[in-house]
Design an enzyme around this catalytic site. Structure first.
Site, PDB file in Angstrom:
ATOM      1  N   HIS A  19       0.821  -1.217   0.000  1.00  0.00           N
ATOM      2  CA  HIS A  19       0.000   0.000   0.000  1.00  0.00           C
ATOM      3  C   HIS A  19       0.855   1.268   0.000  1.00  0.00           C
ATOM      4  O   HIS A  19       0.315   2.367   0.100  1.00  0.00           O
ATOM      5  CB  HIS A  19      -0.936   0.044   1.215  1.00  0.00           C
ATOM      6  CG  HIS A  19      -1.851  -1.141   1.328  1.00  0.00           C
ATOM      7  ND1 HIS A  19      -2.669  -1.550   0.299  1.00  0.00           N
ATOM      8  CD2 HIS A  19      -2.067  -2.012   2.352  1.00  0.00           C
ATOM      9  CE1 HIS A  19      -3.357  -2.623   0.687  1.00  0.00           C
ATOM     10  NE2 HIS A  19      -3.009  -2.920   1.931  1.00  0.00           N
TER      11      HIS A  19
HETATM   12 ZN   LIG Z   1      -3.424  -7.467   3.656  1.00  0.00          ZN
END
Ligand SMILES: [Zn+2]
Length: 302
Positions: free
Chosen positions: A121
């Site tokens: 992320h």
């Molecule tokens: Zn994850």
């Protein structure tokens, strides 16, 4: 040949009481790997810190400097999900170092593993969802810069979509990003990869493995990679707090074997990272990661 893995005592950093990130799993996993003799102790390597120049192949100089100096603002830290500390800085650089080392070793031997990493992320200019740096992207860009590889594929089977990785490699014809993830799970704003497979809540072993078996040959044929980086998240497990899927431990191990077998069939080396895992019991998360190490170890020695 025995599997080599990278793991550091410095992968652990302080978190406030009750924080939902299971930071203890890194030490527990390393201890279990050694105690159960899955990997000989001399093949559990302490990674160097990733170099600033390597990180700058993916991340902006401004983000790197402000993170290093503890100058991220409150909104940025909220998005990241961690309080800043010197130990977090150290861990973040070491964890990227572990993925770089595992990728180098995989190119030489066929398979290697970082007992951390898969922080998918993280974007060039910010971190989010417990991900400071995008270790997978840094390793691919660095090895490509060194001319050790030309094409790469990311096989991301963490239950969450690798939005950061997808954004970093968007429009890059030499890096194929494949993600299979919960369609209704975080991140709620998804970034298209080369191939995304979205799963319904409650997806179990058989449906999951059938979809994977169908996708893998397509991915490997289209990507024609010199290296696969595999994110073997433990969070599709049925007792994960954040996963919303229903895979069993056996299902996860079959998944890992399917990925490694598919790559071996076509002679592609694989660097494995562990990704996320948020079991209601941390033992479950460690056990799931440990099974991944076992599969990789069997693969390395056969
Ligand atoms: Zn994850």
């Amino acid at each position: 040949m025995a599997l080599s893995v990278w793991s550091s005592a410095r992968y652990v950093f302080p978190l406030p009481e009750g924080h939902r990130f299971p930071v203890a799993k890194y030490a527990l996993l390393r201890e279990a790997v050694i105690a159960e003799e899955i990997v000989p102790a001399e093949r559990v390597h302490d990674p160097d810190r990733a170099g600033e120049e390597a990180l700058a192949l993916v991340h902006t100089r401004d983000y790197l400097r402000r993170f290093r100096e503890g100058a991220l603002d409150a909104a940025e830290l909220r998005l990241l999900g961690f309080p800043w500390s010197e130990a977090l800085v150290e861990r973040s650089y070491r964890a990227v170092g572990g993925t770089i080392a595992a990728a180098r070793h995989a190119l030489a031997t066929g398979v290697a593993m970082n007992l951390a990493g898969g922080t998918h992320h993280a974007f060039p200019d910010h971190g989010e969802g417990f991900c400071v740096f995008n270790d997978v992207a840094v390793a691919i860009r660095l090895l490509r810069d060194e001319r050790r590889l030309r094409r790469a594929a990311v096989i991301d089977l963490d239950v969450h979509q690798g939005n950061g990785t997808h954004a970093i490699f968007a429009g890059d014809p030499d890096v194929f990003t494949f993600s299979m993830h919960g369609g209704r799970n975080y991140p709620f704003h998804k970034v298209a990869g080369t191939l995304d497979v979205e799963l319904a809540d409650g997806t179990g072993d058989e449906e999951y493995l059938a979809l994977l078996a169908e996708a893998l040959p397509r991915v490997l044929t289209a990507a024609a990679p010199d290296l696969v980086v595999y994110i073997a998240g433990a969070d599709p497990h049925e007792r994960d707090r954040l996963g919303r899927l229903a895979l069993t431990f056996d299902g996860l191990a079959r998944r890992d074997a399917m990925v490694l077998d598919a790559c071996r069939e076509v002679g592609i080396p694989v660097a494995v990272t562990i990704g996320g895992g948020y079991g209601r019991r941390i033992e479950d998360t460690v056990h799931a990661h440990l099974r991944t190490v076992r599969v990789a170890a069997r693969h390395a020695s056969s």
